[in-house]
Design a protein around this motif. Structure first.
Motif, PDB file in Angstrom:
ATOM      1  N   HIS A  43       0.859  -1.174   0.000  1.00  0.00           N
ATOM      2  CA  HIS A  43       0.000   0.000   0.000  1.00  0.00           C
ATOM      3  C   HIS A  43       0.907   1.239   0.000  1.00  0.00           C
ATOM      4  O   HIS A  43       1.619   1.485   0.975  1.00  0.00           O
ATOM      5  CB  HIS A  43      -0.918  -0.026   1.222  1.00  0.00           C
ATOM      6  N   VAL A  44       0.866   1.990  -1.095  1.00  0.00           N
ATOM      7  CA  VAL A  44       1.822   3.062  -1.344  1.00  0.00           C
ATOM      8  C   VAL A  44       1.182   4.408  -1.014  1.00  0.00           C
ATOM      9  O   VAL A  44       0.138   4.766  -1.581  1.00  0.00           O
ATOM     10  CB  VAL A  44       2.295   3.048  -2.808  1.00  0.00           C
ATOM     11  N   PHE A  45       1.817   5.157  -0.118  1.00  0.00           N
ATOM     12  CA  PHE A  45       1.304   6.455   0.320  1.00  0.00           C
ATOM     13  C   PHE A  45       2.310   7.544  -0.056  1.00  0.00           C
ATOM     14  O   PHE A  45       3.475   7.486   0.348  1.00  0.00           O
ATOM     15  CB  PHE A  45       1.062   6.460   1.830  1.00  0.00           C
ATOM     16  N   ALA A  46       1.843   8.539  -0.801  1.00  0.00           N
ATOM     17  CA  ALA A  46       2.733   9.601  -1.272  1.00  0.00           C
ATOM     18  C   ALA A  46       2.930  10.698  -0.245  1.00  0.00           C
ATOM     19  O   ALA A  46       3.687  11.635  -0.478  1.00  0.00           O
ATOM     20  CB  ALA A  46       2.183  10.208  -2.564  1.00  0.00           C
ATOM     21  N   ARG A  47       2.275  10.589   0.895  1.00  0.00           N
ATOM     22  CA  ARG A  47       2.336  11.621   1.934  1.00  0.00           C
ATOM     23  C   ARG A  47       1.952  12.980   1.338  1.00  0.00           C
ATOM     24  O   ARG A  47       2.741  13.931   1.292  1.00  0.00           O
ATOM     25  CB  ARG A  47       3.717  11.686   2.576  1.00  0.00           C
ATOM     26  N   SER A  48       0.703  13.035   0.867  1.00  0.00           N
ATOM     27  CA  SER A  48       0.234  14.189   0.120  1.00  0.00           C
ATOM     28  C   SER A  48      -0.002  15.418   0.978  1.00  0.00           C
ATOM     29  O   SER A  48      -0.212  16.502   0.465  1.00  0.00           O
ATOM     30  CB  SER A  48      -1.071  13.821  -0.601  1.00  0.00           C
ATOM     31  N   GLN A 149       4.932  -4.253   7.680  1.00  0.00           N
ATOM     32  CA  GLN A 149       6.191  -3.526   7.532  1.00  0.00           C
ATOM     33  C   GLN A 149       5.880  -2.142   6.986  1.00  0.00           C
ATOM     34  O   GLN A 149       5.137  -2.009   6.015  1.00  0.00           O
ATOM     35  CB  GLN A 149       7.153  -4.244   6.578  1.00  0.00           C
ATOM     36  N   VAL A 150       6.430  -1.108   7.618  1.00  0.00           N
ATOM     37  CA  VAL A 150       6.297   0.263   7.147  1.00  0.00           C
ATOM     38  C   VAL A 150       7.666   0.722   6.679  1.00  0.00           C
ATOM     39  O   VAL A 150       8.614   0.790   7.472  1.00  0.00           O
ATOM     40  CB  VAL A 150       5.761   1.199   8.241  1.00  0.00           C
ATOM     41  N   THR A 151       7.775   1.014   5.388  1.00  0.00           N
ATOM     42  CA  THR A 151       9.033   1.459   4.797  1.00  0.00           C
ATOM     43  C   THR A 151       8.915   2.932   4.432  1.00  0.00           C
ATOM     44  O   THR A 151       8.056   3.313   3.625  1.00  0.00           O
ATOM     45  CB  THR A 151       9.369   0.644   3.532  1.00  0.00           C
ATOM     46  N   GLU A 152       9.753   3.762   5.057  1.00  0.00           N
ATOM     47  CA  GLU A 152       9.736   5.200   4.798  1.00  0.00           C
ATOM     48  C   GLU A 152      10.771   5.537   3.719  1.00  0.00           C
ATOM     49  O   GLU A 152      11.881   5.005   3.718  1.00  0.00           O
ATOM     50  CB  GLU A 152      10.041   5.966   6.084  1.00  0.00           C
ATOM     51  N   PHE A 153      10.382   6.447   2.802  1.00  0.00           N
ATOM     52  CA  PHE A 153      11.259   6.829   1.706  1.00  0.00           C
ATOM     53  C   PHE A 153      11.740   8.270   1.882  1.00  0.00           C
ATOM     54  O   PHE A 153      11.198   9.035   2.692  1.00  0.00           O
ATOM     55  CB  PHE A 153      10.531   6.642   0.371  1.00  0.00           C
ATOM     56  N   THR A 154      12.765   8.642   1.111  1.00  0.00           N
ATOM     57  CA  THR A 154      13.403   9.945   1.296  1.00  0.00           C
ATOM     58  C   THR A 154      12.470  11.105   1.000  1.00  0.00           C
ATOM     59  O   THR A 154      12.701  12.222   1.468  1.00  0.00           O
ATOM     60  CB  THR A 154      14.648  10.046   0.402  1.00  0.00           C
ATOM     61  N   CYS A 155      11.418  10.863   0.236  1.00  0.00           N
ATOM     62  CA  CYS A 155      10.466  11.919  -0.116  1.00  0.00           C
ATOM     63  C   CYS A 155       9.454  12.174   0.993  1.00  0.00           C
ATOM     64  O   CYS A 155       8.656  13.120   0.916  1.00  0.00           O
ATOM     65  CB  CYS A 155       9.723  11.535  -1.391  1.00  0.00           C
ATOM     66  N   GLY A 156       9.469  11.338   2.031  1.00  0.00           N
ATOM     67  CA  GLY A 156       8.467  11.440   3.096  1.00  0.00           C
ATOM     68  C   GLY A 156       7.312  10.478   2.902  1.00  0.00           C
ATOM     69  O   GLY A 156       6.513  10.270   3.823  1.00  0.00           O
ATOM     70  N   GLY A 157       7.211   9.903   1.692  1.00  0.00           N
ATOM     71  CA  GLY A 157       6.181   8.893   1.464  1.00  0.00           C
ATOM     72  C   GLY A 157       6.555   7.576   2.104  1.00  0.00           C
ATOM     73  O   GLY A 157       7.687   7.393   2.594  1.00  0.00           O
ATOM     74  N   PHE A 158       5.644   6.650   2.103  1.00  0.00           N
ATOM     75  CA  PHE A 158       5.909   5.366   2.759  1.00  0.00           C
ATOM     76  C   PHE A 158       5.069   4.268   2.122  1.00  0.00           C
ATOM     77  O   PHE A 158       4.082   4.531   1.430  1.00  0.00           O
ATOM     78  CB  PHE A 158       5.638   5.446   4.265  1.00  0.00           C
TER      79      PHE A 158
END
Length: 442
Positions: A43-48, A149-158
């Protein structure tokens, strides 16, 4: 560039408050042997949007992994069976031991932005195994109802990697749980939907004498994904309404197109039988007089129920009828089968059947379809907006599968994710679906 994921922490998350210590029986549907498997999804979240931290949490604690971990503990107070373990009784019956041991939870970090990996659109630049929880050796995943599992990315999305065992919940039930976690992560005092166990209220008809053990053949099924254009789908809906005088759904059109395309591709004899099977929600068909007091909320029994509550609808026709007929005729076959659902479920509930509809056979002439657009996953919000992409991985080499989903936002249309034909039939299957794809003219 190599895109990698580093797992930073792994732990068991138990309920944040007191919960009952008991062993719960599962329903006859829960205990269907074929459901004892792992359902995996991303489940991909762009942290909008930025999340507003509550007065009780610091800025660091409002990061996705920490926020979801805390909300998970809160949710497990109500959904405490998910924190337990599957056990087998002396009678061989699988039950849930509610011991509060907890959900296996992993915090991870990616070394890139979600944009760099195209929000995990196909083909994926990061392998799914890096984004799904990988439990330690002493843990048997098939005995854990839930892992995250929650994977955080450099853009702030997860990305939330979800692994659940189908035995404890169907798709609607799993969607209900993750929506509850999202609501608690956003600061709600309690979930909108109050969960109920109530497995004893599921019909339990007499079982037929045991037959031979199920056969799980091994096929070499190929993965293929395409997007069906809204224009094509709406055109078929309009044609069906003009012909029949009734409306049909996007699901009806998508399943009909997938079934017809596959039937044409595998080229069975014209008089051979082909089948398509989908799993229909039956919460609305359960007897209203068996509804637990205080749980209806005016919606009837099923509102809040998260166990398996479905009926396998199997549609059978000759290869010639599916392959050579107009698509609206294939839609008609499917809708006629859906119309028979209430009667078939009622007969099953009282034991009026000669063959157990839940004992499925996995042969190459059968296609199994799952609809992920109505389970609630597309509405989950942990505080930064709903997901831009949901990717299920319900694939097995013994089971020809087509999953109906949605393309990544803001794209429109219907995504068809398949693993249903072998290599010799893949090109023909692709060619059939291309006539319905988003890049084709209506």
């Amino acid at each position: 560039m190599g895109f990698t994921v580093t797992r930073r922490a792994q732990s068991l998350v138990g309920p944040s408050g007191a919960t009952p210590s008991e062993t719960l029986r599962l329903s006859i549907i829960d205990r269907v042997a074929g459901l004892r498997h792992l359902v995996r999804s991303l489940h991909v979240f762009a942290r909008s949007r930025d999340r507003t931290a509550t007065a009780t949490e610091s800025e660091s604690e409002s990061e996705p992994a920490r926020a979801i971990r805390g909300a998970l503990g809160e949710a497990l107070v109500r959904y405490y069976p998910f924190a337990g373990r599957f056990v087998e009784g002396a009678d061989g019956e699988v039950r849930v031991e509610c011991n509060g041991e907890g959900v296996f939870f992993t915090e991870a970090a990616g070394n890139c932005s979600l944009e760099e990996v195209r929000y995990l659109d196909h083909p994926m630049a990061i392998h799914q195994d890096q984004l799904l929880p990988d439990p330690t050796p002493e843990i048997d995943p098939i005995n854990l109802p839930l892992m995250l599992q929650v994977t955080e990315f450099t853009c702030g999305g997860f990305v939330v990697g979800l692994v659940s065992v189908h035995t404890i919940a169907d798709g609607l039930g799993a969607g209900q749980l993750v929506n509850a976690i999202g609501e608690l992560a956003r600061g709600l005092a309690r979930p909108t939907v109050e969960p109920i166990w109530a497995r004893e209220l599921i019909p339990s008809p007499p079982k037929l004498p045991p037959g031979p053990p199920p056969v799980f053949p091994t096929f070499k099924l190929q993965y293929y994904t395409t997007d069906l254009s809204p224009a094509h789908v709406n055109k078929v809906k309009a044609q069906y309404f003009e012909s029949v005088g009734q409306r049909c759904s996007t699901f009806d059109v998508a399943i009909a197109k997938a079934w017809q395309a596959r039937t044409r591709a595998i080229q069975l004899g014209p008089d051979e039988q082909v089948r398509v099977c989908f799993f229909a929600n039956t919460r609305h068909l359960l007897p209203k007089d068996r509804e637990p007091a205080g749980f209806g909320f005016g919606f009837g029994f099923g509102f809040g129920f998260y166990g398996n509550c479905f009926y396998p609808v199997t549609v059978t026709a000759t290869s010639r009828r599916v392959a050579m007929g107009e698509l609206i005729e294939v839609v008609r076959i499917i809708r006629e089968a859906k119309a028979r659902l209430p009667g078939q479920f009622a007969k099953w509930a009282v034991g009026d059947f000669e063959e157990d509809p839940y004992e499925l056979s996995f042969t190459y002439d059968s296609l199994f379809v799952s609809d992920w657009t109505r389970l609630g996953f597309l509405e989950v919000d942990y505080g930064w907006g709903p997901p831009v992409h949901v990717m299920p991985f319900a694939y097995y080499q013994f089971m020809a599968v087509a999953i109906i989903g949605a393309p990544p936002a803001p794209q429109k249309g219907t995504r068809l994710m398949t693993q249903c034909v072998e290599k010799d039939h893949l090109q023909a299957f692709q060619d059939e679906l291309k006539t319905f794809s988003s890049d084709a003219s209506a």
